[in-house]
Scaffold this motif. Structure first.
Motif, PDB file in Angstrom:
ATOM      1  N   ASP A  30      23.435   7.167  41.958  1.00 18.67           N
ATOM      2  CA  ASP A  30      22.423   6.118  41.867  1.00 18.67           C
ATOM      3  C   ASP A  30      22.070   5.690  43.293  1.00 18.67           C
ATOM      4  O   ASP A  30      22.922   5.155  44.020  1.00 18.67           O
ATOM      5  CB  ASP A  30      22.978   4.923  41.087  1.00 18.67           C
ATOM      6  CG  ASP A  30      21.931   3.843  40.845  1.00 18.67           C
ATOM      7  OD1 ASP A  30      20.942   3.785  41.610  1.00 18.67           O
ATOM      8  OD2 ASP A  30      22.108   3.048  39.906  1.00 18.67           O
ATOM      9  N   PRO A  31      20.838   5.910  43.761  1.00 22.96           N
ATOM     10  CA  PRO A  31      20.499   5.596  45.156  1.00 22.96           C
ATOM     11  C   PRO A  31      20.529   4.113  45.480  1.00 22.96           C
ATOM     12  O   PRO A  31      20.604   3.738  46.645  1.00 22.96           O
ATOM     13  CB  PRO A  31      19.068   6.147  45.289  1.00 22.96           C
ATOM     14  CG  PRO A  31      18.520   6.129  43.899  1.00 22.96           C
ATOM     15  CD  PRO A  31      19.686   6.433  43.000  1.00 22.96           C
ATOM     16  N   HIS A  32      20.500   3.261  44.451  1.00 27.45           N
ATOM     17  CA  HIS A  32      20.463   1.816  44.686  1.00 27.45           C
ATOM     18  C   HIS A  32      21.844   1.219  44.951  1.00 27.45           C
ATOM     19  O   HIS A  32      21.940   0.141  45.527  1.00 27.45           O
ATOM     20  CB  HIS A  32      19.813   1.112  43.492  1.00 27.45           C
ATOM     21  CG  HIS A  32      18.431   1.605  43.193  1.00 27.45           C
ATOM     22  ND1 HIS A  32      17.352   1.359  44.007  1.00 27.45           N
ATOM     23  CD2 HIS A  32      17.953   2.365  42.165  1.00 27.45           C
ATOM     24  CE1 HIS A  32      16.270   1.919  43.497  1.00 27.45           C
ATOM     25  NE2 HIS A  32      16.600   2.542  42.385  1.00 27.45           N
ATOM     26  N   ILE A  33      22.885   1.912  44.550  1.00 24.59           N
ATOM     27  CA  ILE A  33      24.236   1.360  44.715  1.00 24.59           C
ATOM     28  C   ILE A  33      25.147   2.278  45.518  1.00 24.59           C
ATOM     29  O   ILE A  33      26.282   1.910  45.822  1.00 24.59           O
ATOM     30  CB  ILE A  33      24.894   1.076  43.342  1.00 24.59           C
ATOM     31  CG1 ILE A  33      25.059   2.369  42.545  1.00 24.59           C
ATOM     32  CG2 ILE A  33      24.096   0.049  42.576  1.00 24.59           C
ATOM     33  CD1 ILE A  33      25.831   2.185  41.245  1.00 24.59           C
ATOM     34  N   THR A  34      24.668   3.460  45.885  1.00 24.04           N
ATOM     35  CA  THR A  34      25.495   4.408  46.629  1.00 24.04           C
ATOM     36  C   THR A  34      25.312   4.199  48.122  1.00 24.04           C
ATOM     37  O   THR A  34      24.211   4.376  48.660  1.00 24.04           O
ATOM     38  CB  THR A  34      25.125   5.863  46.266  1.00 24.04           C
ATOM     39  OG1 THR A  34      25.267   6.048  44.864  1.00 24.04           O
ATOM     40  CG2 THR A  34      26.038   6.840  47.000  1.00 24.04           C
ATOM     41  N   SER A  35      26.381   3.811  48.796  1.00 19.04           N
ATOM     42  CA  SER A  35      26.357   3.639  50.247  1.00 19.04           C
ATOM     43  C   SER A  35      26.934   4.884  50.914  1.00 19.04           C
ATOM     44  O   SER A  35      27.464   5.779  50.246  1.00 19.04           O
ATOM     45  CB  SER A  35      27.178   2.412  50.652  1.00 19.04           C
ATOM     46  OG  SER A  35      28.554   2.630  50.361  1.00 19.04           O
ATOM     47  N   PHE A  36      26.851   4.914  52.228  1.00 18.48           N
ATOM     48  CA  PHE A  36      27.421   6.044  52.964  1.00 18.48           C
ATOM     49  C   PHE A  36      28.928   6.130  52.722  1.00 18.48           C
ATOM     50  O   PHE A  36      29.481   7.219  52.518  1.00 18.48           O
ATOM     51  CB  PHE A  36      27.137   5.905  54.464  1.00 18.48           C
ATOM     52  CG  PHE A  36      27.867   6.920  55.306  1.00 18.48           C
ATOM     53  CD1 PHE A  36      27.456   8.251  55.332  1.00 18.48           C
ATOM     54  CD2 PHE A  36      28.983   6.551  56.043  1.00 18.48           C
ATOM     55  CE1 PHE A  36      28.135   9.188  56.102  1.00 18.48           C
ATOM     56  CE2 PHE A  36      29.670   7.476  56.810  1.00 18.48           C
ATOM     57  CZ  PHE A  36      29.240   8.801  56.844  1.00 18.48           C
ATOM     58  N   ASN A  37      29.616   4.993  52.731  1.00 18.28           N
ATOM     59  CA  ASN A  37      31.061   5.005  52.492  1.00 18.28           C
ATOM     60  C   ASN A  37      31.382   5.488  51.085  1.00 18.28           C
ATOM     61  O   ASN A  37      32.358   6.221  50.876  1.00 18.28           O
ATOM     62  CB  ASN A  37      31.647   3.609  52.722  1.00 18.28           C
ATOM     63  CG  ASN A  37      31.692   3.230  54.179  1.00 18.28           C
ATOM     64  OD1 ASN A  37      31.749   4.098  55.043  1.00 18.28           O
ATOM     65  ND2 ASN A  37      31.656   1.940  54.472  1.00 18.28           N
ATOM     66  N   ASN A  38      30.564   5.083  50.096  1.00 17.03           N
ATOM     67  CA  ASN A  38      30.759   5.572  48.730  1.00 17.03           C
ATOM     68  C   ASN A  38      30.631   7.085  48.675  1.00 17.03           C
ATOM     69  O   ASN A  38      31.466   7.772  48.065  1.00 17.03           O
ATOM     70  CB  ASN A  38      29.724   4.958  47.785  1.00 17.03           C
ATOM     71  CG  ASN A  38      29.849   3.457  47.658  1.00 17.03           C
ATOM     72  OD1 ASN A  38      28.859   2.763  47.444  1.00 17.03           O
ATOM     73  ND2 ASN A  38      31.055   2.912  47.800  1.00 17.03           N
ATOM     74  N   LEU A  39      29.579   7.607  49.295  1.00 17.64           N
ATOM     75  CA  LEU A  39      29.353   9.050  49.293  1.00 17.64           C
ATOM     76  C   LEU A  39      30.478   9.782  50.009  1.00 17.64           C
ATOM     77  O   LEU A  39      30.944  10.834  49.561  1.00 17.64           O
ATOM     78  CB  LEU A  39      28.011   9.360  49.966  1.00 17.64           C
ATOM     79  CG  LEU A  39      27.626  10.847  50.033  1.00 17.64           C
ATOM     80  CD1 LEU A  39      27.447  11.426  48.624  1.00 17.64           C
ATOM     81  CD2 LEU A  39      26.358  11.039  50.856  1.00 17.64           C
ATOM     82  N   HIS A  40      30.926   9.233  51.123  1.00 13.87           N
ATOM     83  CA  HIS A  40      32.018   9.848  51.894  1.00 13.87           C
ATOM     84  C   HIS A  40      33.277   9.961  51.039  1.00 13.87           C
ATOM     85  O   HIS A  40      33.924  11.017  50.998  1.00 13.87           O
ATOM     86  CB  HIS A  40      32.287   9.012  53.146  1.00 13.87           C
ATOM     87  CG  HIS A  40      33.202   9.661  54.138  1.00 13.87           C
ATOM     88  ND1 HIS A  40      34.579   9.617  54.019  1.00 13.87           N
ATOM     89  CD2 HIS A  40      32.945  10.392  55.250  1.00 13.87           C
ATOM     90  CE1 HIS A  40      35.122  10.269  55.024  1.00 13.87           C
ATOM     91  NE2 HIS A  40      34.153  10.757  55.788  1.00 13.87           N
ATOM     92  N   GLN A  41      33.629   8.887  50.337  1.00 12.40           N
ATOM     93  CA  GLN A  41      34.813   8.911  49.485  1.00 12.40           C
ATOM     94  C   GLN A  41      34.625   9.854  48.297  1.00 12.40           C
ATOM     95  O   GLN A  41      35.555  10.551  47.886  1.00 12.40           O
ATOM     96  CB  GLN A  41      35.127   7.496  48.985  1.00 12.40           C
ATOM     97  CG  GLN A  41      35.600   6.540  50.079  1.00 12.40           C
ATOM     98  CD  GLN A  41      36.864   7.029  50.750  1.00 12.40           C
ATOM     99  OE1 GLN A  41      37.785   7.524  50.090  1.00 12.40           O
ATOM    100  NE2 GLN A  41      36.918   6.897  52.074  1.00 12.40           N
ATOM    101  N   LEU A  42      33.416   9.891  47.749  1.00 12.00           N
ATOM    102  CA  LEU A  42      33.126  10.779  46.629  1.00 12.00           C
ATOM    103  C   LEU A  42      33.313  12.245  47.026  1.00 12.00           C
ATOM    104  O   LEU A  42      33.936  13.035  46.309  1.00 12.00           O
ATOM    105  CB  LEU A  42      31.696  10.542  46.139  1.00 12.00           C
ATOM    106  CG  LEU A  42      31.212  11.412  44.964  1.00 12.00           C
ATOM    107  CD1 LEU A  42      32.055  11.153  43.715  1.00 12.00           C
ATOM    108  CD2 LEU A  42      29.744  11.130  44.675  1.00 12.00           C
ATOM    109  N   LEU A  43      32.799  12.607  48.191  1.00 12.83           N
ATOM    110  CA  LEU A  43      32.934  13.981  48.666  1.00 12.83           C
ATOM    111  C   LEU A  43      34.384  14.311  49.013  1.00 12.83           C
ATOM    112  O   LEU A  43      34.848  15.440  48.797  1.00 12.83           O
ATOM    113  CB  LEU A  43      32.044  14.192  49.893  1.00 12.83           C
ATOM    114  CG  LEU A  43      30.532  14.114  49.636  1.00 12.83           C
ATOM    115  CD1 LEU A  43      29.775  14.116  50.943  1.00 12.83           C
ATOM    116  CD2 LEU A  43      30.081  15.266  48.752  1.00 12.83           C
TER     117      LEU A  43
END
Length: 572
Positions: free
Chosen positions: A37-50
């Motif tokens: 979701d582009p509205h709630i996904t931050s760079f830190n969220n994406l980093h942890q997800l990956l």
């Protein structure tokens, strides 16, 4: 990975993502596909997800594919580094692909490079990788290419800083010679050295060259790709600005009041800002600073940031592009404004050591008036001397500083001055004799290193005891030499007048925007060349030994908090 793009992020509820993990071999990769979701996904969220998706233990770099143009025959695989929420919004908003394409590359441990270390001259050091591109492939392995580049050190360094025939600022025909038929930048190392040696850039070129100096995009992008990249960043800026503008004024009043207070007194004597308080130029500077502060709450806003943003707006004449460049500049300088004070404490300490080593008489005088802490230079260090020269001269100095900045690749260059001294027959007193590096200096012990052999302690050895170019001044050493040059130029007058601390601080405060840029630059280059040449006989073929890994001085004493001196308070 690749992600779908639209120009209206608010209309997207989900972004499809394809992530590819490369581990040294571009013929093999691991793929993961998911939606965010582009509205709630931050760079830190994406980093942890990956990190979880690929079960990564160490650090890694993320890059996203630059949207393709509608024209055929263009390079399809241009990737830009994804390091912040600003980059992530750009990726979400501007991709023209059916999904967001990301590339994941683990960062090699610094241990693999410990036996191949050296340091580079300012012009050869790799630029900070705010963005990176894989548009042009190379058949030479990365570590071989890096080693080759690093081995071209001091013979070029000496000539770069001893060029007595200055050719003046970079000229338009010279810039054109560094562009190929599609607008790719060529010979970057030589170009930055030319700007440093010539003392800046011709005014007509600044709008085009400054984003390159600030590493806004990779050097191998075509002109058309750079335009698309800036357009993408401009869309993101518009989106970020619209977010805070839609908030109730009372919700952000505390930060906006502070910013407007500074904006209304920043460079108002310059024609660009010599306008009514409600003029668009004033509003643009306010918008840039407010957007940055609200999008970077770890830094927020601090007094002095307006001085760094104002020249960008004057030269670039585009609010969105100025914001993009300001973000890149703050990536280098945000440590100056953090509440922990570590970066500024280190710079005070390094400047003090520099004066002690290169201007011992001046240092003794400063000690006698309790000014050896260098706190009276606070504004100089905080703003890279921006307020100490007239506006046009300050702009010129900014270009020289940016071109001289040596940003070592993370984990690759671990410059170690103790190793240098050990290789030349010296050990540190703090390790060999248990001498406290915080103890008072004395005439009998001018060197913090003692010889293992009968080798004399000469001036070159003394200079070697300073932190190396990648540590001195937090990786921006030339600013310290500009400060040293100002002190050196005025030392005789100050010492003859026997100024006390307050008189000394007031004296330099009265010189705001009155220093001579040509004289100061010439003196700083001479001092910088002397410092750099002190490393000239160092070889890089020595093995790293455990006993050589001692620090040249107690690092904890450098990182400590700035002691408070109410009588020496300096307002920026």
């Amino acid at each position: 990975m690749t992600f779908a793009a639209t120009n209206a992020l608010q209309d997207r509820e989900a972004i499809r993502v394809k992530a590819l993990l490369y581990d040294g071999d571009y013929s093999e990769y691991v793929k993961r596909c998911f939606s965010v979701d582009p509205h709630i996904t931050s760079f830190n969220n994406l980093h942890q997800l990956l990190k979880r998706a690929f079960q990564l233990q160490g650090d890694f770099e993320i890059s996203y594919q630059l949207p393709q143009s509608n024209e055929t025959g263009k390079r399809p695989d241009v990737f830009l580094s994804l390091n912040s929420d600003f980059d992530l919004d750009a990726a979400f908003m501007s991709s023209s692909l059916p999904y967001l394409s990301l590339k994941i590359e683990p960062i090699v441990s610094s241990d693999d490079f410990q036996n191949e270390w050296t340091f580079l001259e300012a012009a050869e050091a790799p630029i900070a990788n705010n963005v990176q591109s894989t548009g042009v492939s190379s058949n030479v392995p990365f570590h071989i290419s890096l080693k080759h580049q690093m081995e071209r050190t001091l013979n070029k360094l000496t000539s770069a800083f001893s060029d007595l025939t200055r050719r003046g600022p970079l000229k338009e025909f010279e810039w054109d010679c560094h562009l190929d038929c599609e607008g790719r930048l060529l010979g970057v190392d030589e170009l930055w050295a030319r700007i440093f040696q010539g003392g800046g850039i011709e005014p007509c070129l600044r709008k085009e060259v400054w984003p390159h100096l600030l590493s806004v995009f990779p050097s191998d992008l075509t002109k058309e790709e750079r335009e698309r990249h800036l357009n993408m960043k401009s869309q993101v800026y518009g989106h970020l600005k619209s977010k805070w503008m839609a908030k109730p004024p009372a919700e952000i009043e505390s930060i906006t009041h502070l910013i407007m207070k500074d904006v209304l007194r920043t460079d108002r004597i310059h024609p660009y800002f010599s306008v009514a308080d409600d003029h668009q130029h004033i509003a643009s500077l306010f918008n840039i600073l407010t957007t940055y502060a609200l999008e970077n709450p770890d830094v927020s806003y601090a007094q002095g940031m307006s001085d760094l943003a104002a020249p960008l707006l004057v030269i670039l004449e585009d609010e969105a592009v100025a914001y993009t460049c300001f973000c890149s500049l703050m990536d280098r300088m945000k440590g100056h404004f953090l509440l922990d004070g570590k970066t500024m404490t280190q710079k005070f300490d390094h400047l003090s050591q520099l004066v002690y080593r290169m201007e011992p008489e001046l240092f003794k005088y400063l000690m006698s008036i309790e000014a050896d802490d260098m706190f009276f230079c606070y504004r100089w260090l905080l703003l890279d001397l921006k307020r100490e020269f007239p506006f046009d001269d300050a702009v010129q100095l900014m270009e020289v500083i940016w071109s001289s900045t040596t940003c070592a690749a993370e984990g690759v260059l671990k410059e170690n001055c103790t190793l240098i001294l050990t290789q030349n027959g010296y050990y540190g007193n703090d390790a060999a004799n248990n001498v406290d590096c915080d103890s008072d200096y004395s005439d009998e012990d001018e060197s913090s290193f003692c010889p293992l052999t009968s080798k004399p302690v000469n001036s070159k050895t003394k200079l070697l005891q300073l932190p190396g170019p990648y540590h001195l001044g937090d990786g921006n050493p030339f600013v310290l030499f500009m400060c040293l040059a100002i002190l050196s130029i005025h030392k005789d007058y100050c010492m003859q007048k026997k100024m006390d601390y307050n008189t000394l601080a007031m004296y330099f405060d009265k010189l705001v925007r009155k220093h001579d840029i040509a004289k100061t630059l010439a003196r700083a280059r001479t001092l910088y060349a002397e410092y750099l040449s002190s490393f000239g006989e160092v070889k890089s073929d020595f093995p790293m030994k455990e006993e050589s890994k001692m620090s040249w001085c107690n690092r904890e004493s450098i990182i400590g908090s700035i002691p408070s001196k109410t009588s020496h308070f300096v307002e920026c």
